[in-house]
Scaffold this active site. Structure first.
Site, short mmCIF file in Angstrom:
data_model
loop_
_atom_site.label_atom_id
_atom_site.label_comp_id
_atom_site.label_asym_id
_atom_site.label_seq_id
_atom_site.Cartn_x
_atom_site.Cartn_y
_atom_site.Cartn_z
N TYR A 179 40.18 15.02 36.47
CA TYR A 179 41.01 14.93 34.92
C TYR A 179 39.82 14.46 34.19
O TYR A 179 38.92 14.36 34.63
CB TYR A 179 41.99 14.57 35.20
CG TYR A 179 43.23 14.97 35.76
CD1 TYR A 179 43.90 16.17 35.21
CD2 TYR A 179 43.62 14.79 37.05
CE1 TYR A 179 45.06 16.77 35.50
CE2 TYR A 179 44.93 15.26 37.47
CZ TYR A 179 45.60 16.36 36.87
OH TYR A 179 46.55 17.31 37.62
N ARG A 227 45.00 5.78 39.26
CA ARG A 227 44.77 6.87 40.35
C ARG A 227 43.34 7.15 40.37
O ARG A 227 42.42 7.55 39.34
CB ARG A 227 45.46 8.05 39.90
CG ARG A 227 45.53 9.22 40.63
CD ARG A 227 46.79 8.62 41.97
NE ARG A 227 47.23 9.88 42.47
CZ ARG A 227 47.93 9.89 43.75
NH1 ARG A 227 48.22 8.57 44.36
NH2 ARG A 227 48.20 10.82 44.33
N ARG A 316 50.83 12.40 52.51
CA ARG A 316 51.84 12.52 53.79
C ARG A 316 52.10 11.44 54.55
O ARG A 316 51.80 11.39 55.68
CB ARG A 316 51.52 13.82 54.55
CG ARG A 316 51.02 15.01 53.63
CD ARG A 316 50.83 16.22 54.78
NE ARG A 316 52.09 16.40 55.17
CZ ARG A 316 52.11 17.15 56.48
NH1 ARG A 316 51.11 17.51 57.19
NH2 ARG A 316 53.47 17.68 57.13
N CYS A 362 60.37 15.86 54.46
CA CYS A 362 59.76 16.75 53.58
C CYS A 362 59.01 17.85 54.38
O CYS A 362 58.32 17.49 55.43
CB CYS A 362 58.51 15.95 52.56
SG CYS A 362 57.48 16.82 51.67
N CYS A 381 63.17 20.50 44.80
CA CYS A 381 62.66 20.58 46.20
C CYS A 381 63.34 21.41 46.95
O CYS A 381 64.62 21.79 46.71
CB CYS A 381 63.26 19.08 46.55
SG CYS A 381 62.68 18.82 48.24
N GLU A 431 80.20 28.80 66.75
CA GLU A 431 78.72 29.38 66.79
C GLU A 431 78.97 30.15 68.15
O GLU A 431 79.27 29.59 69.14
CB GLU A 431 77.65 28.56 66.81
CG GLU A 431 76.48 29.05 67.12
CD GLU A 431 76.05 30.24 66.26
OE1 GLU A 431 75.73 31.13 67.00
OE2 GLU A 431 76.09 30.26 65.04
N ASN A 439 68.41 31.44 62.58
CA ASN A 439 67.22 32.20 62.46
C ASN A 439 66.22 30.91 62.42
O ASN A 439 65.03 31.29 62.41
CB ASN A 439 67.25 33.12 61.16
CG ASN A 439 67.89 34.56 61.54
OD1 ASN A 439 67.97 34.74 62.68
ND2 ASN A 439 68.42 34.93 60.27
N LYS A 449 72.14 19.30 68.32
CA LYS A 449 73.03 18.98 69.06
C LYS A 449 74.22 19.84 68.57
O LYS A 449 74.76 19.90 67.41
CB LYS A 449 73.29 17.53 68.99
CG LYS A 449 72.24 16.59 69.46
CD LYS A 449 72.79 15.11 69.24
CE LYS A 449 71.67 14.25 69.96
NZ LYS A 449 72.03 12.89 70.29
#
Length: 450
Positions: A179, A227, A316, A362, A381, A431, A439, A449
């Protein structure tokens, strides 16, 4: 608490944070109104992450200077567009965040420069020098010394307004990701022969003046963080290096990155929020799912060993074992979470309760946080439909408990079952196959479970 080290207090300047977690800045598109204030959706979005236990909230970027780069509204807030309105909308947010025991910093931008993609027709982007724009095939216009001084002044003005609005500090955007301040700091971009070019100290002069002006306006004890990227991973114009690739660094290398970190500390910055990369090497700043977790840790540790101020490390960092180890071994002081807190705003409280199985993970998919932000002008999200829609999509307890039968245990059926159960209903899933998932199972997701 299994991860008790992550819940010890930590201090930035004179501000004590309740734990070692920070919401790192994410693009706040859709969270501001046409007058530069926060929308109710924006207020709710940040408050929800504080309610979830995050010790420090750092807002998405807000533009301090709007006379050189005219930014799009109502995309993002800005303290200097309409100060009274900004204070009025921000005060509700900061008071609610403080009520949950969290602190909040406003991220202030001095400008985007060559990576700004919204210049008016016929107006070239600005930068330190007449270098190539990141997006269009034309040269940038170098900022004049008077324009730099005016941006510095407006950064101080914006910080003063932020303090009035109840923000506990500010974060400067940014000597990172290429930046505007970074374009001045990196020799590859900065070809000036005045006091803002040449030596590393001259190239960092813009960032130094911004910090000094904020301290002059707000006081020496008002926290100012930045930053910061200690390495750029630039091979050439618009060409970034891949992980593990051997290449010649054209941007900031690690040696200069460590030296610049030391200088930023002497200039008065109270913490460094560390990542690596640049717009020319986009995948480093926004690591996708195939990048390793905690990929900034080696660089954060180098910076931490060089400075005495706190270091925030993102990238992460949502694996709690890894995060706790990073704090314990001196890699960083604060764990930065951005996308993981979009996916689950209650991440910190769930971790405090040792309920890691309840954390919604995430995916690092970039679908909602970047994709929809760019195309639909609203942050969201892919795994959390309530993200930035907290007031409208919140699951509230049902007034009357029912027995709900869900036919089919595929992704949609499981989501229906989850929502009904969270609202207090008794849920039974039918089910035909031997396990749930539908899928999702061929996609490699472990069996659930039944």
């Amino acid at each position: 608490m299994q991860y008790h080290t992550l819940f010890e207090p930590v201090t930035i300047a004179n501000l004590e944070l309740s734990n070692r977690f920070a919401l790192c800045a994410m693009g706040p598109v859709g969270l501001g109104d046409k007058e530069g204030g926060f929308t109710q959706r924006g207020v709710d979005y940040y408050v929800e992450r504080a309610r979830g236990g995050t010790g420090l909230i750092i807002t998405g970027v807000t533009h301090a200077a709007n006379n050189v780069e005219v930014h799009e509204y109502p995309s993002t807030p800005s303290a200097t567009v309409n100060p009274a309105h900004f204070v009025r909308t921000a005060r509700e947010m900061t008071e609610r965040i403080h009520a949950y025991g969290s602190s909040i910093f406003l991220q202030l931008s001095a400008g985007f420069g060559r990576v700004f993609a919204e210049m008016a027709e016929g107006e070239p982007p600005v930068s330190a020098s007449p270098i190539q724009s990141r997006w269009v095939d034309e040269a940038c216009r170098p900022l004049t010394v008077d324009e730099i001084a005016d941006i510095v002044r407006q950064c101080g003005e914006a910080a003063g307004i932020a303090k009035e609005a109840g923000f506990d500090g500010v974060q400067i955007h940014a000597v990172h990701e290429g930046y505007l301040l970074d374009q001045f700091a990196i020799a590859f971009f900065n070809q000036r022969d005045d006091k803002y070019g040449g030596s590393l100290e001259n190239r960092l002069r813009f960032a130094r003046e911004v910090c000094e002006e904020i301290k002059r306006v707000c006081g020496d004890d008002y926290p100012v963080t930045v930053r910061y990227s200690p390495k750029s991973f630039i091979k050439d114009w618009r060409e970034g290096a891949l992980p593990g690739e051997v290449f010649e660094e054209k941007g900031r290398d690690v040696a200069e990155g460590v030296e610049a970190a030391r200088l930023l500390e002497t200039y008065g910055y109270d913490a460094l929020d560390v990542d690596v990369g640049c717009y020319d090497a986009w995948w480093w700043n926004h690591p996708p799912m195939y990048q390793e977790k905690g990929l900034y840790r080696p660089y954060a540790k180098l910076v931490k060993e060089a400075v005495g101020i706190p270091v925030i490390c993102a990238g992460r960092m949502d694996d709690p074992v890894m995060a706790a180890a990073a704090v314990a071994d001196g890699t960083c002081d604060i764990v930065g979470l951005a996308r993981p807190l979009l996916a689950d705003p209650d991440y910190v409280n769930k971790l405090r309760a040792d309920d890691t199985a309840a954390i919604r993970p995430c995916l690092s998919c970039h679908e909602g946080c970047l994709g929809r932000m760019i195309h639909y002008k609203n942050i969201s999200c892919a795994v959390n439909p309530a993200c930035a829609r907290e007031r409208y999509a919140r699951l509230v307890p049902a007034l009357r408990r029912k027995k709900v039968v869900v036919a089919g245990g595929g992704p949609a059926g499981m989501e229906v079952a989850r929502v009904c159960a969270e609202r207090g209903h008794e849920v039974v899933v039918f089910e035909a196959k031997s396990r749930l998932g539908g899928n999702l199972v061929p996609g490699g997701v472990p069996s659930f479970k039944e």
